[in-house]
Design a protein around this motif. Structure first.
Motif, PDB file in Angstrom:
ATOM      1  N   UNK A   5     -61.645  50.665  92.381  1.00 29.20           N
ATOM      2  CA  UNK A   5     -60.867  51.721  93.044  1.00 29.20           C
ATOM      3  C   UNK A   5     -60.771  51.476  94.546  1.00 29.20           C
ATOM      4  N   UNK A   6     -61.867  51.011  95.142  1.00 25.70           N
ATOM      5  CA  UNK A   6     -61.831  50.750  96.589  1.00 25.70           C
ATOM      6  C   UNK A   6     -60.782  49.679  96.891  1.00 25.70           C
ATOM      7  N   UNK A   7     -60.749  48.629  96.088  1.00 29.90           N
ATOM      8  CA  UNK A   7     -59.772  47.554  96.320  1.00 29.90           C
ATOM      9  C   UNK A   7     -58.350  48.073  96.084  1.00 29.90           C
ATOM     10  N   UNK A   8     -58.163  48.889  95.060  1.00 31.25           N
ATOM     11  CA  UNK A   8     -56.835  49.477  94.811  1.00 31.25           C
ATOM     12  C   UNK A   8     -56.378  50.240  96.053  1.00 31.25           C
ATOM     13  N   UNK A   9     -57.298  51.007  96.633  1.00 32.77           N
ATOM     14  CA  UNK A   9     -56.919  51.807  97.816  1.00 32.77           C
ATOM     15  C   UNK A   9     -56.613  50.924  99.022  1.00 32.77           C
ATOM     16  N   UNK A  10     -57.319  49.797  99.140  1.00 39.49           N
ATOM     17  CA  UNK A  10     -57.016  48.865 100.243  1.00 39.49           C
ATOM     18  C   UNK A  10     -55.629  48.246 100.049  1.00 39.49           C
TER      19      UNK A  10
END
Ligand code: PLP
Length: 461
Positions: free
Chosen positions: A326-331
């Motif tokens: 999820x963190x990478x998706x948001x980045x």
């Protein structure tokens, strides 16, 4: 012992599918915005499942981040340990609200986020010394999830009625903000909002204001009402009523949150900050099951002065792999300017849909915001009379889309209490471009016309 035969031929599935008699298409590969079936069809994923796969499928950056997380730590028990992945995601979410919401609890789904929210609201009042606050007010025809607590706040009768003796019954429902059907002829937006505010006020009075824990609304009604954005001023007025009676204002952004409506949080557009908020679908974009509860200062402070603990945990909450994905998706959403793209492409999608299908005799309303759009299909445009539920108009259009026009649409509506017309929801990926929007509009129109007949002669793409 009877002999056992193992066959590789198509056999009745062991999966408990939505239908016990029909096996859905089998997806063997997903790439970009396409789902590839075992029979070689490439289906354009115009609804992203249920508004989930918002950066498309098979994104190399997410796969890399997940692989690195697998190498580092695939799982640890969140009540006893934390991980950089959980910390980073939580900080990102808190920062995204300018610190209005201060703590994050990561769950495995939207329903679980709603469950955690309900429990958090209840715990808040018990610790605050107002244990009599046990009730919630939500909206008719709303959907907040399929687990018992989440279903109890949902006002979607068709989904809850069969379970009713088992639901706690601690929620009552007021009218949603649904101008297409509920706004009276000649009624101004301000007057409509006032009428809804009065209805909420009356419900507080009926229940006894001091018995209400919180008001649970979707910022934009998503899948069951069909992409209905709140009219200007509505959320602010609802929050005012709620605050006057000391109840928590809770926004469920499982559908609308994380960019889909054109801002990261849909409430930003109205400047109305909730006390508690949920997010899910756009958070992990489908790479891992994930949802989150976000907790405002008011609630954090009470817990901090009281038990200093949230009385809730689950084996898989704060899952490191889900947090890393999820963190990478948001980045990616940030780096590629995808929230802005939602806004721009959303306007274009709305324009094209109206141009192509706005005059269709069975299209009652085309509505949406950002990249969440829906058609409400009716038997009669003038009277807004819905199709009979047993005609299954939306499910038939969905099937036509899949089988004839290679597009995945999301059907809804007709089964929602038989009140609103059948719905077709479009929720494409945030990184869609104009050419793909043209394709989505063309295929959607063909599926609708295949089932309902053509639009007027001069409608064009
Ligand atoms: N809340 C809203 C507004 C939703 O749209 C949904 C799902 O569609 C949920 C909660 C439940 O989320 P999940 O299906 O991830 O449990």
């Amino acid at each position: 012992m009877p002999s056992r035969t193992i066959s590789t031929e198509a056999v009745p599935s062991s999966v408990l599918h939505a239908s016990l008699s029909i096996e859905p298409p089998k997806i063997v590969r997903a790439e970009g915005h396409y789902l590839h079936t075992s029979t070689g069809t490439a289906i354009y994923d115009a609804s992203n499942g249920a508004a989930v796969s918002c950066i498309g499928h098979n994104h190399p950056r997410v796969k890399r981040a997940m692989s690195q997380q697998l190498d580092a730590v695939e799982y640890c028990f969140a009540p006893h340990f934390t991980t950089p992945a959980y910390e980073k995601l939580a900080k990102f979410l808190v920062d995204s609200t300018n610190g209005h919401l201060q703590k994050v609890f990561v769950t495995g789904s939207g329903s679980e986020a709603v469950e955690a929210t309900i429990k958090m609201a209840r715990q808040y009042y018990v610790e605050k010394g107002e244990p009599e606050r046990k009730r919630f007010i939500a909206r008719d025809r709303s959907y907040h999830g399929n687990t018992f607590g989440a279903l109890d706040v949902s006002g979607h009768k068709a989904r809850r009625t069969i379970y009713e003796p088992l639901l706690s019954g601690s929620t009552s429902h007021v009218s949603p903000c649904y101008p297409y059907r509920d706004r009276r002829t000649g009624e101004s937006t301000a007057a409509y909002v006032e009428r809804l505010a009065q209805e909420l006020e009356d419900e507080f009075q009926r229940l006894g204001p001091q018995t209400v824990c919180g008001v649970v609304f979707e910022t934009m009604a998503g899948l069951t009402l069909g992409a209905v954005a709140s009219v200007p001023g509505y959320l602010a007025r609802m929050k005012e009523v709620c605050e006057r009676h000391g109840a928590l204002f809770i926004l469920d952004e499982v559908f609308a949150g994380m960019g889909r409506t054109g801002t990261l949080h849909a409430w930003e557009q109205e400047g109305v900050v909730p006390d508690l908020q949920t997010v899910a679908k756009g958070l992990g974009a489908g790479y891992m099951p994930i949802g989150a509860l976000m907790v405002g200062k008011k609630v954090v402070d009470v817990l901090d002065r009281g038990s200093k603990a949230f009385m809730h945990f689950q084996t898989y909450h704060g899952h490191p792999l889900a947090c890393a994905a999820a963190y990478e998706v948001q980045q990616i959403i940030r780096d590629e300017g995808l929230v802005e793209n939602c806004r721009r492409m959303g306007e274009y999608l709305g324009e094209r849909l109206r141009a192509r299908l706005g005059a269709h005799p069975n299209v009652g309303e085309i509505r949406g915001r950002g990249l969440a759009w829906a058609f409400e299909l009716v038997k009669d445009r003038k009277t807004k009379e819905p199709f009979p539920v047993n005609q299954k108009v939306a499910p038939t259009i969905h099937a036509a889309g899949l089988q004839k026009f290679e597009i995945a649409l999301l059907p809804g509506g007709g089964v929602v209490d038989g009140v609103n017309g059948d719905l077709i929801v479009l929720a494409p990926a945030y990184n869609i471009n104009r050419e793909e929007i043209d394709l989505v509009v063309q295929r959607t129109a063909k599926a609708i016309e295949y089932v309902l007949g053509p639009a007027t002669q001069n409608a064009k793409l």
